[in-house]
Design a protein around this motif. Structure first.
Motif, PDB file in Angstrom:
ATOM      1  N   LEU A 147       0.841  -1.198   0.000  1.00 15.18           N
ATOM      2  CA  LEU A 147       0.000   0.000   0.000  1.00 15.18           C
ATOM      3  C   LEU A 147       0.875   1.247   0.000  1.00 15.18           C
ATOM      4  O   LEU A 147       1.842   1.347   0.773  1.00 15.18           O
ATOM      5  CB  LEU A 147      -0.912   0.012   1.222  1.00 15.18           C
ATOM      6  CG  LEU A 147      -2.084  -0.985   1.175  1.00 15.18           C
ATOM      7  CD1 LEU A 147      -2.737  -1.091   2.539  1.00 15.18           C
ATOM      8  CD2 LEU A 147      -3.094  -0.571   0.125  1.00 15.18           C
ATOM      9  N   LEU A 196       0.937   4.536   1.178  1.00 12.92           N
ATOM     10  CA  LEU A 196       0.202   5.340   2.152  1.00 12.92           C
ATOM     11  C   LEU A 196       0.213   6.824   1.802  1.00 12.92           C
ATOM     12  O   LEU A 196      -0.725   7.554   2.129  1.00 12.92           O
ATOM     13  CB  LEU A 196       0.799   5.119   3.551  1.00 12.92           C
ATOM     14  CG  LEU A 196       0.715   3.674   4.078  1.00 12.92           C
ATOM     15  CD1 LEU A 196       1.328   3.594   5.465  1.00 12.92           C
ATOM     16  CD2 LEU A 196      -0.713   3.174   4.090  1.00 12.92           C
ATOM     17  N   LYS A 228      -0.232   8.137  -0.934  1.00 10.59           N
ATOM     18  CA  LYS A 228      -1.262   8.417  -1.945  1.00 10.59           C
ATOM     19  C   LYS A 228      -2.660   8.060  -1.475  1.00 10.59           C
ATOM     20  O   LYS A 228      -3.630   8.336  -2.181  1.00 10.59           O
ATOM     21  CB  LYS A 228      -0.941   7.659  -3.238  1.00 10.59           C
ATOM     22  CG  LYS A 228       0.336   8.106  -3.919  1.00 10.59           C
ATOM     23  CD  LYS A 228       0.544   7.372  -5.225  1.00 10.59           C
ATOM     24  CE  LYS A 228       1.827   7.837  -5.924  1.00 10.59           C
ATOM     25  NZ  LYS A 228       2.050   7.123  -7.210  1.00 10.59           N
ATOM     26  N   CYS A 229      -2.787   7.439  -0.306  1.00 15.74           N
ATOM     27  CA  CYS A 229      -4.109   7.103   0.230  1.00 15.74           C
ATOM     28  C   CYS A 229      -4.664   8.318   0.971  1.00 15.74           C
ATOM     29  O   CYS A 229      -3.959   8.959   1.760  1.00 15.74           O
ATOM     30  CB  CYS A 229      -4.014   5.918   1.184  1.00 15.74           C
ATOM     31  SG  CYS A 229      -3.452   4.387   0.390  1.00 15.74           S
ATOM     32  N   CYS A 230      -5.941   8.639   0.732  1.00 16.28           N
ATOM     33  CA  CYS A 230      -6.521   9.844   1.319  1.00 16.28           C
ATOM     34  C   CYS A 230      -8.038   9.720   1.373  1.00 16.28           C
ATOM     35  O   CYS A 230      -8.628   8.792   0.803  1.00 16.28           O
ATOM     36  CB  CYS A 230      -6.115  11.095   0.535  1.00 16.28           C
ATOM     37  SG  CYS A 230      -6.666  11.073  -1.186  1.00 16.28           S
ATOM     38  N   THR A 231      -8.675  10.668   2.053  1.00 16.58           N
ATOM     39  CA  THR A 231     -10.135  10.744   2.119  1.00 16.58           C
ATOM     40  C   THR A 231     -10.570  12.148   1.736  1.00 16.58           C
ATOM     41  O   THR A 231      -9.829  13.127   1.944  1.00 16.58           O
ATOM     42  CB  THR A 231     -10.647  10.420   3.534  1.00 16.58           C
ATOM     43  OG1 THR A 231     -10.146  11.401   4.449  1.00 16.58           O
ATOM     44  CG2 THR A 231     -10.206   9.033   3.968  1.00 16.58           C
ATOM     45  N   VAL A 252     -13.034   7.628  -0.269  1.00 14.77           N
ATOM     46  CA  VAL A 252     -11.672   7.241   0.086  1.00 14.77           C
ATOM     47  C   VAL A 252     -10.942   6.819  -1.183  1.00 14.77           C
ATOM     48  O   VAL A 252     -11.542   6.245  -2.105  1.00 14.77           O
ATOM     49  CB  VAL A 252     -11.643   6.083   1.121  1.00 14.77           C
ATOM     50  CG1 VAL A 252     -12.298   6.530   2.409  1.00 14.77           C
ATOM     51  CG2 VAL A 252     -12.310   4.836   0.580  1.00 14.77           C
ATOM     52  N   THR A 253      -9.664   7.147  -1.250  1.00 16.74           N
ATOM     53  CA  THR A 253      -8.822   6.776  -2.383  1.00 16.74           C
ATOM     54  C   THR A 253      -7.640   5.960  -1.865  1.00 16.74           C
ATOM     55  O   THR A 253      -6.971   6.380  -0.909  1.00 16.74           O
ATOM     56  CB  THR A 253      -8.305   8.023  -3.114  1.00 16.74           C
ATOM     57  OG1 THR A 253      -9.412   8.759  -3.624  1.00 16.74           O
ATOM     58  CG2 THR A 253      -7.392   7.632  -4.263  1.00 16.74           C
ATOM     59  N   LEU A 254      -7.428   4.791  -2.489  1.00 15.29           N
ATOM     60  CA  LEU A 254      -6.332   3.918  -2.094  1.00 15.29           C
ATOM     61  C   LEU A 254      -5.433   3.652  -3.292  1.00 15.29           C
ATOM     62  O   LEU A 254      -5.918   3.539  -4.429  1.00 15.29           O
ATOM     63  CB  LEU A 254      -6.859   2.590  -1.540  1.00 15.29           C
ATOM     64  CG  LEU A 254      -7.658   2.707  -0.234  1.00 15.29           C
ATOM     65  CD1 LEU A 254      -9.129   2.506  -0.521  1.00 15.29           C
ATOM     66  CD2 LEU A 254      -7.157   1.713   0.800  1.00 15.29           C
ATOM     67  N   TRP A 263      -1.723   1.318  -4.465  1.00 22.55           N
ATOM     68  CA  TRP A 263      -0.810   0.239  -4.094  1.00 22.55           C
ATOM     69  C   TRP A 263       0.097  -0.099  -5.282  1.00 22.55           C
ATOM     70  O   TRP A 263      -0.124   0.381  -6.401  1.00 22.55           O
ATOM     71  CB  TRP A 263      -1.592  -1.002  -3.650  1.00 22.55           C
ATOM     72  CG  TRP A 263      -2.524  -1.526  -4.715  1.00 22.55           C
ATOM     73  CD1 TRP A 263      -2.236  -2.458  -5.657  1.00 22.55           C
ATOM     74  CD2 TRP A 263      -3.872  -1.130  -4.937  1.00 22.55           C
ATOM     75  NE1 TRP A 263      -3.322  -2.681  -6.468  1.00 22.55           N
ATOM     76  CE2 TRP A 263      -4.348  -1.879  -6.032  1.00 22.55           C
ATOM     77  CE3 TRP A 263      -4.736  -0.228  -4.316  1.00 22.55           C
ATOM     78  CZ2 TRP A 263      -5.642  -1.740  -6.534  1.00 22.55           C
ATOM     79  CZ3 TRP A 263      -6.024  -0.099  -4.810  1.00 22.55           C
ATOM     80  CH2 TRP A 263      -6.452  -0.854  -5.902  1.00 22.55           C
ATOM     81  N   THR A 288     -10.872   4.827  -6.213  1.00 22.80           N
ATOM     82  CA  THR A 288     -11.628   5.730  -5.341  1.00 22.80           C
ATOM     83  C   THR A 288     -13.013   5.142  -5.121  1.00 22.80           C
ATOM     84  O   THR A 288     -13.703   4.789  -6.088  1.00 22.80           O
ATOM     85  CB  THR A 288     -11.740   7.129  -5.953  1.00 22.80           C
ATOM     86  OG1 THR A 288     -10.437   7.685  -6.093  1.00 22.80           O
ATOM     87  CG2 THR A 288     -12.580   8.046  -5.079  1.00 22.80           C
ATOM     88  N   LEU A 324      -8.885   4.356   7.338  1.00 15.92           N
ATOM     89  CA  LEU A 324      -9.233   5.637   6.728  1.00 15.92           C
ATOM     90  C   LEU A 324     -10.459   6.214   7.436  1.00 15.92           C
ATOM     91  O   LEU A 324     -11.464   5.516   7.629  1.00 15.92           O
ATOM     92  CB  LEU A 324      -9.528   5.467   5.236  1.00 15.92           C
ATOM     93  CG  LEU A 324      -8.357   4.948   4.393  1.00 15.92           C
ATOM     94  CD1 LEU A 324      -8.842   4.502   3.029  1.00 15.92           C
ATOM     95  CD2 LEU A 324      -7.292   6.022   4.253  1.00 15.92           C
TER      96      LEU A 324
END
Length: 589
Positions: free
Chosen positions: A335, A337, A339-342, A347-349, A351, A388, A419
């Motif tokens: 993952l 991290l 680039k992962c956000c809300t 939520v956007t992930l 990997w 997303t 998240l």
């Protein structure tokens, strides 16, 4: 109207004879007609019984008679008293046997031609050129006529000057004509290249489509049609250029030939009658060859690439990769991290696979829990490494994980990422999903429309849980339109009033009353409309599953709709007579 310069002129008592004769054009036409007559009218036999007579083969100088081959053998044998007669080829021009026709009078271009006389004074020859009137004049015109106070110059000097101007302008047209001929060759070569490349691309496309199963047949036909249309479009563009360039070239060539004939003339006055018009025509002809006119509008290449990836994803049994060695399941995805956000309730992930991983990956499976500690569920399956998810609950904590798979099986899960969605919903109007007639401004918080028909725009947030309230301010309200305010699903129809389909729940309102509408059913008519400066409030209670509307703080009837469940987005429909501003305060879950 003058047929040469197209200017209107008043006729006197002489009628059309009052116009100046275009002697230069008359001389060119006469020379052309004489040349055609000389070429077409060959000498005929004078003793033939046939009709028409046969062409003459010989002329007897003593008899002064023209004979064809048959009549010579029959009537003029080469023996007896005729043996001493001299036979010569027939003359080139018709007329007397001795060749004394009209063509032998010796009236060449510079020999016996009569000098032109003034149209106003028959006994006077042209001797000067009036610059003001742009015409040759005689001495008497300068003494007592309308040209007495005009600016005049020597006829010979102006003749040479205008001839030089015409020749100079003609050189430019000649250069353009040469370039146009080369351009036509280039266009014809381009036609052949387009044909060949089009056929090659079609063959490649057929080969690709033939490798697929029967489910791809219809798609293959569609793709072939696109290539054919592209080729036909390119061919049409090139043919249009060829036809257009050919027409311009023909016009320029005709003008060049005419101008060359004019330059050959030695009649100054006649030349100066039309030289100005000719110079303008040549200059206009040269200006037609603007920059870029001699460049192809299309290329011979086909910028088309077959994208078979979406089809390969939907046909899981089809695989172009022939594995020749045992394949293991993919390793654990990592993952990203950073680039992962809300954002709001989305939520956007992101990997990626670890470096130096040799096992192939056919896709990924992303799983998410329910935001309340429940079980994981699949929310995405595919080849992308960025995803997303919209429409989650506000003020909730979600756990997410991802795993990879290939033909050998499914790999292990990644680490779980936690998240947190927003506790309040900030949103604006969404330009990406709005109807194309919707016009957004003020950072996508103000909406209006280019059409007189109602068009729909959605908000950027999606609600599935909690209580949400937002307000919209009416900035402009003209001609009593019916804007509609409410909620909708993402697939709502956007080219008609909100609430006319089963994907939206709305209140539409005029300047006096309001109605609730869903599935084109109108209910709960309530007094109280909107005008410029009015505020419309929307209260979405997903805990009680109902929807309530307010105008200037006053509730419009009971809750509008009951049993509302699912994921909804703020929605609005309006036409060009309305402008609405979304209040910038957040909604509270």
């Amino acid at each position: 109207t003058c047929p040469q310069c197209h200017r209107s002129a008043s006729l006197d008592q002489r009628g059309l004879r009052g116009f100046q004769r275009n002697r230069l054009l008359e001389a060119i036409v006469q020379r052309y007609q004489q040349g055609r007559a000389a070429a077409a009218a060959a000498a005929k036999c004078q003793l033939c019984d046939r009709s028409p007579p046969e062409p003459a083969a010989v002329l007897c100088e003593q008899c002064e008679v023209l004979y064809c081959s048959a009549c010579q053998l029959r009537c003029h044998p080469a023996r007896g008293p005729f043996a001493k007669h001299r036979l010569v080829p027939p003359p080139a021009h018709p007329g007397a046997p001795g060749g004394g026709g009209d063509g032998g009078g010796g009236k060449g271009a510079g020999g016996g031609r009569k000098l032109p006389t003034c149209a106003e004074h028959d006994l006077e020859n042209y001797s000067m050129y009036c610059v003001s009137c742009r015409s040759p004049v005689c001495y008497q015109c300068l003494e007592e006529g309308k040209h007495s106070k005009h600016d005049v110059k020597a006829l010979g000097a102006m003749w040479k000057q205008h001839k030089a101007q015409l020749s100079q302008a003609l050189n430019g047209v000649s250069d353009k004509a040469k370039e146009a001929k080369e351009f036509l060759v280039q266009l014809k070569n381009l036609l052949q290249q387009i044909q060949e490349n089009g056929l090659d691309y079609e063959a490649c496309l057929v080969a690709q489509c033939d490798a697929l199963v029967d489910a791809l047949t219809r798609q293959k036909a569609k793709l072939l049609t696109k290539v054919t249309k592209e080729r036909e479009h390119k061919l049409k563009v090139v043919w249009d250029q060829i036809n257009h360039c050919t027409l311009k070239l023909r016009q320029s060539t005709g003008l060049m030939e005419y101008c060359l004939e004019v330059i050959k003339e030695n009649d100054p006055s006649g030349f100066l009658q039309i030289s100005d018009a000719l110079i303008k025509r040549v200059q206009v002809s040269q200006e037609q060859w603007v920059k870029g006119a001699l460049e192809p509008k299309v290329s011979a290449e086909f910028d088309l690439t077959l994208d078979s990836e979406p089809l390969l994803q939907s046909i899981h049994q089809l695989d172009f990769i022939q594995m020749k060695f045992p394949v293991s399941v993919p390793p654990v995805p990592l993952l990203q991290l950073e680039k992962c956000c809300t954002r709001n309730n989305s939520v956007t992930l992101a990997w990626r696979m670890p470096p130096l991983s040799h096992n192939p990956v056919e896709g990924y499976i992303l799983e998410l829990d329910d935001g309340d500690g429940g079980q994981f569920r699949e929310v995405y399956v595919g080849k992308e490494t960025l995803c997303t998810i919209d429409g989650l609950h506000f003020n909730s904590t979600y756990n997410a994980r991802v795993k990879a798979f290939n033909s050998s099986g499914v790999g292990p899960y990644s680490k779980t990422v936690i998240l947190q969605t927003s506790d309040v919903a900030w949103f604006t109007f969404d330009p990406s999903s709005a109807h194309r007639d919707i016009v957004l401004s003020n950072d996508n918080q103000t909406a209006t429309c280019n059409s007189y028909d109602d068009r729909v725009v959605l908000g950027t947030a999606a609600f599935s849980k909690g209580v949400h309230y937002w307000e919209l301010h009416v900035d402009r309200y003209d001609n009593h339109p019916d804007p509609a305010f409410g909620i909708a699903r993402i697939n709502v129809v956007k080219d008609m009033m909100l609430g006319k389909d089963d994907k939206a729940w709305a209140m539409y309102v005029d300047n006096n009353r309001s109605w609730f509408m869903h599935c084109n059913s109108h209910t709960n008519r309530t007094e109280g409309g909107v005008s410029k400066g009015a505020t419309v409030g929307v209260l979405l209670d997903l805990n009680k599953h109902n929807l309530t509307f307010y105008i200037n703080g006053q509730q419009q009837g009971p809750p509008a709709f009951e049993n509302i469940e699912g994921v909804f987005m703020p929605a609005l429909s309006l036409n060009r007579n309305v402008q609405v501003n979304l209040q910038s305060s957040p909604t509270r879950p």
